[in-house]
Write a protein that holds these residues in place. Sequence first.
Motif, PDB file in Angstrom:
ATOM      1  N   UNK A 192      48.467  48.860  25.258  1.00 19.22           N
ATOM      2  CA  UNK A 192      49.609  48.793  26.170  1.00 19.22           C
ATOM      3  C   UNK A 192      49.970  47.364  26.573  1.00 19.22           C
ATOM      4  N   UNK A 193      49.080  46.397  26.300  1.00 19.46           N
ATOM      5  CA  UNK A 193      49.343  45.015  26.716  1.00 19.46           C
ATOM      6  C   UNK A 193      49.692  44.101  25.539  1.00 19.46           C
ATOM      7  N   UNK A 194      50.033  44.671  24.400  1.00 19.25           N
ATOM      8  CA  UNK A 194      50.342  43.849  23.221  1.00 19.25           C
ATOM      9  C   UNK A 194      51.488  42.879  23.492  1.00 19.25           C
ATOM     10  N   UNK A 195      52.577  43.377  24.008  1.00 21.35           N
ATOM     11  CA  UNK A 195      53.766  42.539  24.204  1.00 21.35           C
ATOM     12  C   UNK A 195      53.520  41.477  25.274  1.00 21.35           C
ATOM     13  N   UNK A 196      52.910  41.854  26.400  1.00 22.68           N
ATOM     14  CA  UNK A 196      52.673  40.896  27.476  1.00 22.68           C
ATOM     15  C   UNK A 196      51.601  39.870  27.097  1.00 22.68           C
ATOM     16  N   UNK A 197      50.688  40.268  26.269  1.00 24.06           N
ATOM     17  CA  UNK A 197      49.592  39.358  25.899  1.00 24.06           C
ATOM     18  C   UNK A 197      49.961  38.398  24.775  1.00 24.06           C
ATOM     19  N   UNK A 198      50.979  38.750  24.001  1.00 28.72           N
ATOM     20  CA  UNK A 198      51.298  37.965  22.806  1.00 28.72           C
ATOM     21  C   UNK A 198      51.554  36.481  23.095  1.00 28.72           C
ATOM     22  N   UNK A 199      52.328  36.092  24.131  1.00 29.56           N
ATOM     23  CA  UNK A 199      52.550  34.658  24.362  1.00 29.56           C
ATOM     24  C   UNK A 199      51.254  33.884  24.610  1.00 29.56           C
ATOM     25  N   UNK A 200      50.329  34.481  25.357  1.00 26.97           N
ATOM     26  CA  UNK A 200      49.070  33.788  25.657  1.00 26.97           C
ATOM     27  C   UNK A 200      48.213  33.689  24.397  1.00 26.97           C
ATOM     28  N   UNK A 201      48.070  34.800  23.699  1.00 29.21           N
ATOM     29  CA  UNK A 201      47.236  34.798  22.490  1.00 29.21           C
ATOM     30  C   UNK A 201      47.827  33.893  21.411  1.00 29.21           C
ATOM     31  N   UNK A 202      49.153  33.910  21.297  1.00 27.76           N
ATOM     32  CA  UNK A 202      49.809  33.033  20.322  1.00 27.76           C
ATOM     33  C   UNK A 202      49.556  31.570  20.643  1.00 27.76           C
ATOM     34  N   UNK A 203      49.659  31.229  21.894  1.00 29.55           N
ATOM     35  CA  UNK A 203      49.479  29.849  22.342  1.00 29.55           C
ATOM     36  C   UNK A 203      48.116  29.310  21.918  1.00 29.55           C
ATOM     37  N   UNK A 204      47.069  30.092  22.172  1.00 23.59           N
ATOM     38  CA  UNK A 204      45.721  29.582  21.888  1.00 23.59           C
ATOM     39  C   UNK A 204      45.368  29.695  20.408  1.00 23.59           C
ATOM     40  N   UNK A 205      45.935  30.664  19.718  1.00 22.65           N
ATOM     41  CA  UNK A 205      45.713  30.731  18.270  1.00 22.65           C
ATOM     42  C   UNK A 205      46.321  29.515  17.572  1.00 22.65           C
ATOM     43  N   UNK A 206      47.531  29.157  17.989  1.00 22.15           N
ATOM     44  CA  UNK A 206      48.179  27.979  17.398  1.00 22.15           C
ATOM     45  C   UNK A 206      47.415  26.705  17.755  1.00 22.15           C
ATOM     46  N   UNK A 207      46.965  26.615  18.981  1.00 19.28           N
ATOM     47  CA  UNK A 207      46.256  25.407  19.415  1.00 19.28           C
ATOM     48  C   UNK A 207      44.955  25.217  18.651  1.00 19.28           C
ATOM     49  N   UNK A 208      44.242  26.321  18.418  1.00 18.04           N
ATOM     50  CA  UNK A 208      42.910  26.220  17.812  1.00 18.04           C
ATOM     51  C   UNK A 208      42.905  26.514  16.312  1.00 18.04           C
ATOM     52  N   UNK A 209      44.070  26.718  15.713  1.00 13.01           N
ATOM     53  CA  UNK A 209      44.100  27.023  14.285  1.00 13.01           C
ATOM     54  C   UNK A 209      43.572  25.866  13.452  1.00 13.01           C
ATOM     55  N   UNK A 210      43.908  24.635  13.840  1.00 14.76           N
ATOM     56  CA  UNK A 210      43.394  23.442  13.149  1.00 14.76           C
ATOM     57  C   UNK A 210      42.242  22.884  13.978  1.00 14.76           C
ATOM     58  N   UNK A 211      41.022  23.105  13.515  1.00 16.22           N
ATOM     59  CA  UNK A 211      39.843  22.723  14.305  1.00 16.22           C
ATOM     60  C   UNK A 211      39.767  21.215  14.515  1.00 16.22           C
ATOM     61  N   UNK A 212      40.350  20.449  13.623  1.00 17.83           N
ATOM     62  CA  UNK A 212      40.283  18.992  13.758  1.00 17.83           C
ATOM     63  C   UNK A 212      41.035  18.495  14.989  1.00 17.83           C
ATOM     64  N   UNK A 213      42.008  19.284  15.462  1.00 16.80           N
ATOM     65  CA  UNK A 213      42.793  18.877  16.619  1.00 16.80           C
ATOM     66  C   UNK A 213      42.100  19.173  17.940  1.00 16.80           C
ATOM     67  N   UNK A 214      41.091  20.035  17.931  1.00 21.11           N
ATOM     68  CA  UNK A 214      40.457  20.451  19.190  1.00 21.11           C
ATOM     69  C   UNK A 214      38.957  20.187  19.224  1.00 21.11           C
ATOM     70  N   UNK A 215      38.385  19.811  18.108  1.00 24.22           N
ATOM     71  CA  UNK A 215      36.938  19.614  18.052  1.00 24.22           C
ATOM     72  C   UNK A 215      36.633  18.257  17.419  1.00 24.22           C
ATOM     73  N   UNK A 216      36.035  17.373  18.192  1.00 22.10           N
ATOM     74  CA  UNK A 216      35.754  16.023  17.702  1.00 22.10           C
ATOM     75  C   UNK A 216      34.753  16.049  16.559  1.00 22.10           C
TER      76      UNK A 216
END
Length: 265
Positions: free
Chosen positions: A139-163
């Motif tokens: 039931x929370x797919x639509x409301x959760x999508x912006x948050x989940x999308x945000x962090x998936x995009x941020x962490x998709x490239x590990x070089x950008x978030x992990x030294x």
Amino acid sequence: MTDNKIRCALVFRIDAAVGSTSGVTLLAKYDFSSDYEAHSGAATEGTLYAGRGNYGEAVSMVIKNDPPGVAEVGKVGGFKVVQSDAHQVVYGGDSDGLCLAVVTGLRYPSRVATQMLTECYGEYSTKMGDEIKDAATNSLNRKSKPILTKFCKKYDDVNNVDKASALIGKVDGVKVQMQDNIATMLQNMEQREAISDQASQLNEQASVFKKQSTDLKRQMKCKNLKMTIIVAVLVLGILLVILLPLISKAKKASSDAENDDGTNP
């Protein structure tokens, strides 16, 4: 085929009766790399993930069988990692039953996945906390999508978030560059050796040519000397042929003259 990409982010509610069919409820799911799954997909996936679109059911089963460990109040913790032949799922929960999970390729660092879930939990629990307790399945797919999308995009490239991953990437880049440099150096050495061999062959050919030219010059001198001697002998022979009769005739004439002088006093 394994990689270091994020596949899917999921949100669950863990009820008190963990282990029963109703113990784990899937509240939201975001298939971040659905395009990847469609093209590379599910044909070679392991038994944990039965194919594209089954992440929710598979991860629910994993959490039912092995729920997250105990976490501090107001924090996500008790993280666990379960791997299949091609994927891994990293998940953790809080003391209120909120559980976040992410499915990644096997080469995605689990510590980075844990970091992603921790950061995502802070925002998700703040914005969605009031709806989690009574929400129905999916039931929370639509409301959760912006948050989940945000962090998936941020962490998709590990070089950008992990030294550490970025450093490993740089080291790998340097290794590749060094290998290319070494290959180029070896190729240049082979070329230099080939040039050196050619130069040696040319020197040998030059020495042979010089010796041959010296021998030829000596032979020509011998031939010229022979020709000179032959010509001299011929000239001398011709002179003898011409002069001998003249000399003989002159001597005979001189002898006749003396005889005439003797008979006429």
